[in-house]
Write an enzyme that holds these catalytic residues in place. Structure first.
Site, mmCIF file in Angstrom:
data_model
loop_
_atom_site.group_PDB
_atom_site.id
_atom_site.type_symbol
_atom_site.label_atom_id
_atom_site.label_comp_id
_atom_site.label_asym_id
_atom_site.label_seq_id
_atom_site.Cartn_x
_atom_site.Cartn_y
_atom_site.Cartn_z
ATOM 1 N N LYS A 1 -2.302 13.594 -11.316
ATOM 2 C CA LYS A 1 -1.737 13.182 -12.598
ATOM 3 C C LYS A 1 -0.849 14.262 -13.201
ATOM 4 O O LYS A 1 0.190 13.969 -13.801
ATOM 5 C CB LYS A 1 -2.865 12.798 -13.559
ATOM 6 N N TYR B 1 -7.848 14.062 -8.761
ATOM 7 C CA TYR B 1 -7.293 13.113 -9.734
ATOM 8 C C TYR B 1 -6.404 13.852 -10.731
ATOM 9 O O TYR B 1 -5.268 13.445 -10.999
ATOM 10 C CB TYR B 1 -8.432 12.389 -10.449
ATOM 11 N N ASP C 1 0.882 -1.159 0.000
ATOM 12 C CA ASP C 1 0.000 0.000 0.000
ATOM 13 C C ASP C 1 0.921 1.210 0.000
ATOM 14 O O ASP C 1 1.669 1.437 0.959
ATOM 15 C CB ASP C 1 -0.884 -0.007 1.247
ATOM 16 N N VAL C 2 0.893 1.986 -1.071
ATOM 17 C CA VAL C 2 1.903 3.031 -1.245
ATOM 18 C C VAL C 2 1.744 4.189 -0.270
ATOM 19 O O VAL C 2 2.615 5.072 -0.223
ATOM 20 C CB VAL C 2 1.918 3.565 -2.692
ATOM 21 N N SER D 1 -2.232 10.418 -17.069
ATOM 22 C CA SER D 1 -3.585 10.322 -17.623
ATOM 23 C C SER D 1 -3.848 11.507 -18.531
ATOM 24 O O SER D 1 -3.183 12.553 -18.427
ATOM 25 C CB SER D 1 -4.616 10.312 -16.487
#
Length: 250
Positions: free
Chosen positions: A151, A147, A57-58, A134
């Site tokens: 990205k 998000y 789990d980063v 993305s």
């Protein structure tokens, strides 16, 4: 000697396809993801032998340190690091629960940074880093602030690493996919956005997506394979848009 690649976020979707492609090409794969059972299933189905599943789990410093130790303990050197960990969730910027909004940055941005800090010292000179960003790295959709910010930051991280690691000839590039049919295409309501009337009307009927279809994880994996290979030896700091032509329309 077989080359080794670490694929973070390799238990499904694009990461899984990347692991499968590199295994098919004869590489040794270390797949890391939070769901150990799913990761072990991926590793068990890879071509070849000697692959490793890692629970990671980063957002956990302890688990990242364990990953670093596991990579250091392998006999083969590390040639390529691929950061593909991601979560997709529509959250407005003014979401009352800041931690819920911030989780996307903690996983995708800071998770990528922490993995790089842990593993880049172990990369071979002349190795590769491939980050999955993305189409959202320079576009905006409602609810995509966290998000998109994550990205966009990964894109800048890629460029920064390209400069900082150039003395070691470690080439750092990113892939910016558009619509790709993966488990992340299934939203919180259980519907796959690629099967909705909205997607059909906007991107197929009205031709905003020139190729009139979503991509496949395997098509992204092919680009990752290119970036890890000798034909990409003069590329660093680049972001490859793989989106079926979506970014050339309006």
């Amino acid at each position: 000697m077989r080359k080794t690649v670490v694929v973070i976020g390799g238990s499904s979707g694009i990461g899984k396809a990347i692991a499968e492609r590199f295994a098919h090409e004869g590489w040794r794969i270390m797949v890391g993801a939070p769901d150990l059972a799913a990761t072990q299933k991926v590793v068990g189905n890879l071509a070849g032998e000697g692959h490793v599943a890692v629970e990671i789990d980063v957002v956990s410093d302890a688990q990242i340190e364990r990953l670093r130790t596991q990579v250091a303990g392998q006999s083969a050197g590390l040639h390529t690091l691929i950061n593909c960990a991601g979560i997709s969730r529509s959250i407005p910027l003014l979401e009352p629960d800041f931690a819920k909004w911030d989780q996307l940055l903690q996983v995708m941005l800071y998770g990528t940074v922490k993995v790089c800090r842990a593993l880049v010292p172990q990369l071979e000179d002349g190795g590769r880093i491939i980050n999955i960003t993305s189409i959202h790295h320079d576009r905006v959709a409602y609810g995509s602030s966290a998000y998109g910010m994550a990205k966009a930051a990964i894109t800048q991280l890629t460029r920064a690493l390209a400069v900082e690691l150039a003395p070691r000839n470690i080439l750092t590039n990113a892939i910016a996919p558009g619509f790709v049919n993966t488990p992340m295409s299934v939203k919180e309501d259980g519907k796959n956005e690629l099967e909705t009337q909205w997607f059909y009307d906007n991107y197929i009927k009205n031709s905003h997506l020139p190729l009139k279809r979503a991509g496949t994880p395997e098509e992204i994996a092919g680009v990752a394979w290119f970036l890890a290979g000798p034909d990409a030896s003069y590329m660093t700091g680049s972001v490859l848009e793989v989106n079926g032509g979506l970014t050339v329309t309006f």
